[in-house]
Design a protein around this motif. Structure first.
Motif, PDB file in Angstrom:
ATOM      1  N   PRO A  22       0.811  -1.231   0.000  1.00  0.00           N
ATOM      2  CA  PRO A  22       0.000   0.000   0.000  1.00  0.00           C
ATOM      3  C   PRO A  22       0.840   1.275   0.000  1.00  0.00           C
ATOM      4  N   PHE A  23       1.965   1.259   0.700  1.00  0.00           N
ATOM      5  CA  PHE A  23       2.842   2.439   0.729  1.00  0.00           C
ATOM      6  C   PHE A  23       3.454   2.687  -0.644  1.00  0.00           C
ATOM      7  N   VAL A  24       3.823   1.619  -1.334  1.00  0.00           N
ATOM      8  CA  VAL A  24       4.412   1.766  -2.662  1.00  0.00           C
ATOM      9  C   VAL A  24       3.367   2.274  -3.658  1.00  0.00           C
ATOM     10  N   ILE A  25       2.149   1.768  -3.558  1.00  0.00           N
ATOM     11  CA  ILE A  25       1.081   2.234  -4.449  1.00  0.00           C
ATOM     12  C   ILE A  25       0.785   3.707  -4.203  1.00  0.00           C
ATOM     13  N   ALA A  26       0.669   4.080  -2.930  1.00  0.00           N
ATOM     14  CA  ALA A  26       0.428   5.486  -2.599  1.00  0.00           C
ATOM     15  C   ALA A  26       1.582   6.362  -3.075  1.00  0.00           C
ATOM     16  N   GLY A  27       2.809   5.862  -2.927  1.00  0.00           N
ATOM     17  CA  GLY A  27       3.961   6.607  -3.404  1.00  0.00           C
ATOM     18  C   GLY A  27       3.963   6.768  -4.908  1.00  0.00           C
ATOM     19  N   GLY A  28       3.519   5.741  -5.614  1.00  0.00           N
ATOM     20  CA  GLY A  28       3.431   5.830  -7.072  1.00  0.00           C
ATOM     21  C   GLY A  28       2.448   6.897  -7.515  1.00  0.00           C
ATOM     22  N   ILE A  29       1.326   6.992  -6.815  1.00  0.00           N
ATOM     23  CA  ILE A  29       0.330   8.025  -7.136  1.00  0.00           C
ATOM     24  C   ILE A  29       0.911   9.413  -6.888  1.00  0.00           C
ATOM     25  N   THR A  30       1.597   9.563  -5.740  1.00  0.00           N
ATOM     26  CA  THR A  30       2.224  10.855  -5.419  1.00  0.00           C
ATOM     27  C   THR A  30       3.311  11.209  -6.421  1.00  0.00           C
ATOM     28  N   LEU A  31       4.122  10.212  -6.806  1.00  0.00           N
ATOM     29  CA  LEU A  31       5.196  10.447  -7.759  1.00  0.00           C
ATOM     30  C   LEU A  31       4.643  10.873  -9.116  1.00  0.00           C
ATOM     31  N   ALA A  32       3.593  10.190  -9.569  1.00  0.00           N
ATOM     32  CA  ALA A  32       2.986  10.546 -10.852  1.00  0.00           C
ATOM     33  C   ALA A  32       2.442  11.973 -10.826  1.00  0.00           C
ATOM     34  N   LYS A  33       1.819  12.353  -9.716  1.00  0.00           N
ATOM     35  CA  LYS A  33       1.300  13.715  -9.576  1.00  0.00           C
ATOM     36  C   LYS A  33       2.428  14.737  -9.573  1.00  0.00           C
ATOM     37  N   THR A  34       3.522  14.407  -8.878  1.00  0.00           N
ATOM     38  CA  THR A  34       4.670  15.317  -8.818  1.00  0.00           C
ATOM     39  C   THR A  34       5.265  15.535 -10.206  1.00  0.00           C
ATOM     40  N   LEU A  35       5.429  14.459 -10.969  1.00  0.00           N
ATOM     41  CA  LEU A  35       6.008  14.568 -12.304  1.00  0.00           C
ATOM     42  C   LEU A  35       5.069  15.298 -13.268  1.00  0.00           C
ATOM     43  N   PHE A  80      11.323  15.412  -1.478  1.00  0.00           N
ATOM     44  CA  PHE A  80      10.072  15.092  -2.157  1.00  0.00           C
ATOM     45  C   PHE A  80       8.999  14.496  -1.254  1.00  0.00           C
ATOM     46  N   GLY A  81       9.325  14.277   0.002  1.00  0.00           N
ATOM     47  CA  GLY A  81       8.373  13.662   0.911  1.00  0.00           C
ATOM     48  C   GLY A  81       8.609  12.174   1.017  1.00  0.00           C
ATOM     49  N   PRO A  82       8.249  11.564   2.126  1.00  0.00           N
ATOM     50  CA  PRO A  82       8.529  10.140   2.356  1.00  0.00           C
ATOM     51  C   PRO A  82       7.752   9.207   1.451  1.00  0.00           C
ATOM     52  N   SER A  83       6.582   9.627   0.978  1.00  0.00           N
ATOM     53  CA  SER A  83       5.782   8.743   0.141  1.00  0.00           C
ATOM     54  C   SER A  83       6.495   8.404  -1.161  1.00  0.00           C
ATOM     55  N   VAL A  84       7.118   9.388  -1.777  1.00  0.00           N
ATOM     56  CA  VAL A  84       7.830   9.166  -3.035  1.00  0.00           C
ATOM     57  C   VAL A  84       8.988   8.199  -2.841  1.00  0.00           C
TER      58      VAL A  84
END
Length: 219
Positions: A22-35, A80-84
């Motif tokens: 779940p943390f990796v999935i949430a991080g992927g969403i955050t990363l995609a938004k950041t990019l 970039f925050g811990p989620s990324v």
């Protein structure tokens, strides 16, 4: 920190994978938004990933089935925050398992949770607390990177103690044993990682100040 391939019992390996996903999935969403919103972050993201890859590849033998090394995840967590970092850390650990035989595929979930989830979140929390308390940029970065590193190893010790409790003293005894053995190498390594991260931030402050906008703007 990297728990080697096949060392954890299958049930434990599967459980830690389920916790990390779940943390990796949430991080992927955050990363995609950041990019999507800040495409110029591609280069500093790559730099943060490379920093983590290089530092965490410098391993020293420690507890049987594991090793001690810097993690390098604190820098990316502060930028970039811990989620990324859950995503970047997973990529780093996967490449190390496949290319360097450092860690493993079956233990990837456990390694991701300790190095790419717990470590970055602790680093981020310490950074925010330090800056909120009025600490200078170098002091805040040092404390965040150092304690984020040490938190990773505390989590690995918990994972190993749960998998291999002491026959006489159970989980508590095993945890104390793993923590004490790790501490011999990990305390100095955590200090070194804190200093290296400060040097990296100092370098970026001089030559790529724009990349530190989020870090310097934190409370």
């Amino acid at each position: 920190m990297h728990i080697m391939e096949g060392y954890l019992p299958p049930l434990h390996a599967a459980a830690w994978t389920a916790v990390a996903v779940p943390f990796v999935i949430a991080g992927g969403i955050t990363l995609a938004k950041t990019l999507r919103e800040r495409p110029e972050t591609r280069l500093p993201l790559a730099a943060a990933g490379a920093f983590a890859f290089v530092l965490s590849a410098l391993k020293i033998p420690s507890v049987t089935g594991s090793s001690s090394h810097p993690t390098g995840t604190g820098l990316g967590a502060l930028m970039f925050g811990p989620s990324v970092m859950a995503v970047l850390g997973t990529v780093v650990l996967l490449f190390q398992a496949l290319l360097l035989a450092h860690g493993g595929i079956t233990t990837l979930g456990a390694n991701v949770f300790s190095m790419a989830v717990v470590g970055p979140w602790v680093a981020w929390a310490v950074w925010r607390l330090a800056r909120g308390a009025g600490a200078s940029l170098p002091v805040g970065v040092f404390l965040a990177a150092m304690l984020g590193n040490f938190a990773t190893y505390c989590m690995t010790s918990v994972q190993l103690a749960l998998a291999f409790p002491d026959p006489a003293s159970g989980f508590g005894g095993a945890l104390a044993k793993f923590l004490s053995v790790f501490a011999l190498t990990q305390v100095p390594l955590a200090v070194v990682e804190g200093l290296l991260t400060v040097l990296m931030v100092t370098f970026m402050t001089r030559y790529s100040r724009a990349d530190l906008g989020r870090l310097k703007g934190a409370a």
